[in-house]
Design a protein around this motif. Structure first.
Motif, PDB file in Angstrom:
ATOM      1  N   ASN A  41      42.113  40.006  42.819  1.00 24.53           N
ATOM      2  CA  ASN A  41      42.940  39.758  41.711  1.00 24.53           C
ATOM      3  C   ASN A  41      43.779  38.397  42.110  1.00 24.53           C
ATOM      4  N   TRP A  51      43.034  33.124  33.393  1.00 17.12           N
ATOM      5  CA  TRP A  51      42.179  33.712  32.390  1.00 17.12           C
ATOM      6  C   TRP A  51      41.017  34.219  32.948  1.00 17.12           C
ATOM      7  N   VAL A  54      41.941  37.492  34.723  1.00 15.64           N
ATOM      8  CA  VAL A  54      42.167  38.590  33.617  1.00 15.64           C
ATOM      9  C   VAL A  54      40.748  38.960  33.332  1.00 15.64           C
ATOM     10  N   VAL A  55      39.602  38.016  33.069  1.00 12.61           N
ATOM     11  CA  VAL A  55      38.278  38.669  32.803  1.00 12.61           C
ATOM     12  C   VAL A  55      37.778  39.464  33.888  1.00 12.61           C
ATOM     13  N   GLY A  57      39.515  41.164  36.238  1.00 17.92           N
ATOM     14  CA  GLY A  57      40.054  42.442  36.157  1.00 17.92           C
ATOM     15  C   GLY A  57      39.612  43.489  35.159  1.00 17.92           C
ATOM     16  N   PHE A  58      39.663  42.788  34.026  1.00 19.25           N
ATOM     17  CA  PHE A  58      39.245  43.841  32.946  1.00 19.25           C
ATOM     18  C   PHE A  58      37.841  44.146  33.179  1.00 19.25           C
ATOM     19  N   PHE A  59      36.891  43.666  33.383  1.00 22.50           N
ATOM     20  CA  PHE A  59      35.455  44.104  33.571  1.00 22.50           C
ATOM     21  C   PHE A  59      35.470  44.990  34.814  1.00 22.50           C
ATOM     22  N   ALA A  61      37.874  46.985  35.443  1.00 21.39           N
ATOM     23  CA  ALA A  61      38.291  48.138  35.399  1.00 21.39           C
ATOM     24  C   ALA A  61      37.477  48.892  34.370  1.00 21.39           C
ATOM     25  N   VAL A  62      36.813  48.175  33.596  1.00 19.30           N
ATOM     26  CA  VAL A  62      35.617  48.929  32.722  1.00 19.30           C
ATOM     27  C   VAL A  62      34.742  49.579  33.598  1.00 19.30           C
ATOM     28  N   PHE A  75      43.185  49.706  33.872  1.00 20.26           N
ATOM     29  CA  PHE A  75      43.324  48.583  32.981  1.00 20.26           C
ATOM     30  C   PHE A  75      44.777  47.699  33.325  1.00 20.26           C
ATOM     31  N   SER A  78      44.978  46.086  36.630  1.00 23.74           N
ATOM     32  CA  SER A  78      43.597  45.131  37.241  1.00 23.74           C
ATOM     33  C   SER A  78      44.171  43.698  36.376  1.00 23.74           C
ATOM     34  N   VAL A  79      44.725  43.493  35.494  1.00 25.95           N
ATOM     35  CA  VAL A  79      44.664  42.375  34.676  1.00 25.95           C
ATOM     36  C   VAL A  79      45.937  41.500  34.833  1.00 25.95           C
TER      37      VAL A  79
END
Length: 164
Positions: A41, A51, A54-55, A57-59, A61-62, A75, A78-79
């Motif tokens: 991160n 940004w 963030v992307v 971190g989000f993916f 987490a998914v 989620f 991570s972001v």
């Protein structure tokens, strides 16, 4: 905002590394602590910007939740760290921005976990409990992230991260 193909490629690389390394998480309460998540991160926030961090971190987490190496708390955990690091780096242009990772993860992510995510799965814990859990992971991750950014800058000195 113009999308950079090179930065998107690095996001993919960071997500892949984070998912592969997610087996190193440590279960604590209802969360899984993973300092390497916060290392990436911080690195993404500094090298790619808020940004893209963030992307990534989000993916991550998914993928971690899908594979069972993360919980719903991946989620908020991570972001926000990458977002905060990215903004602090944008303002000051100093690699020390990596040390702000816990501000995003522990304070923002921990608070949101207690208020929004914990009730969804009937998990118990105060805001301070989640801030503490997230700090256990994000403080060492931010420190390692600072040194990881320094290492990357030394190993790849010809890459101008600002112009990617």
């Amino acid at each position: 905002m113009k999308v950079s193909t090179k930065k998107v490629a690095f996001v993919g690389l960071f997500v892949a590394l984070e998912v592969v390394l997610s087996g190193t998480s440590i279960p604590v309460g209802v969360t899984k602590i993973m300092p390497l998540q916060h290392t990436f991160n911080a690195t993404a926030g500094i090298l790619l910007g808020p940004w893209y961090a963030v992307v990534a971190g989000f993916f991550t987490a998914v993928m971690r939740v899908s594979l069972g190496t993360g919980t719903i708390f991946a989620f908020p955990g991570s972001v926000f760290g990458g977002l905060v690091v990215g903004y602090f780096y944008k303002i000051g242009k100093k690699d020390y921005a990596a040390f702000t990772e816990p501000l995003g993860t522990a304070l923002i992510g921990g608070t949101l976990s207690a208020l929004l995510f914990a009730p969804v799965i009937n998990a118990e814990g105060s805001i301070w409990f989640f801030i503490y859990l997230f700090a256990l992971s994000s403080v060492p991750g931010g420190i390692i992230g600072y040194f990881f950014v320094k290492l990357i800058r030394n190993v790849l000195p010809n890459i101008n991260w600002e112009e990617l």
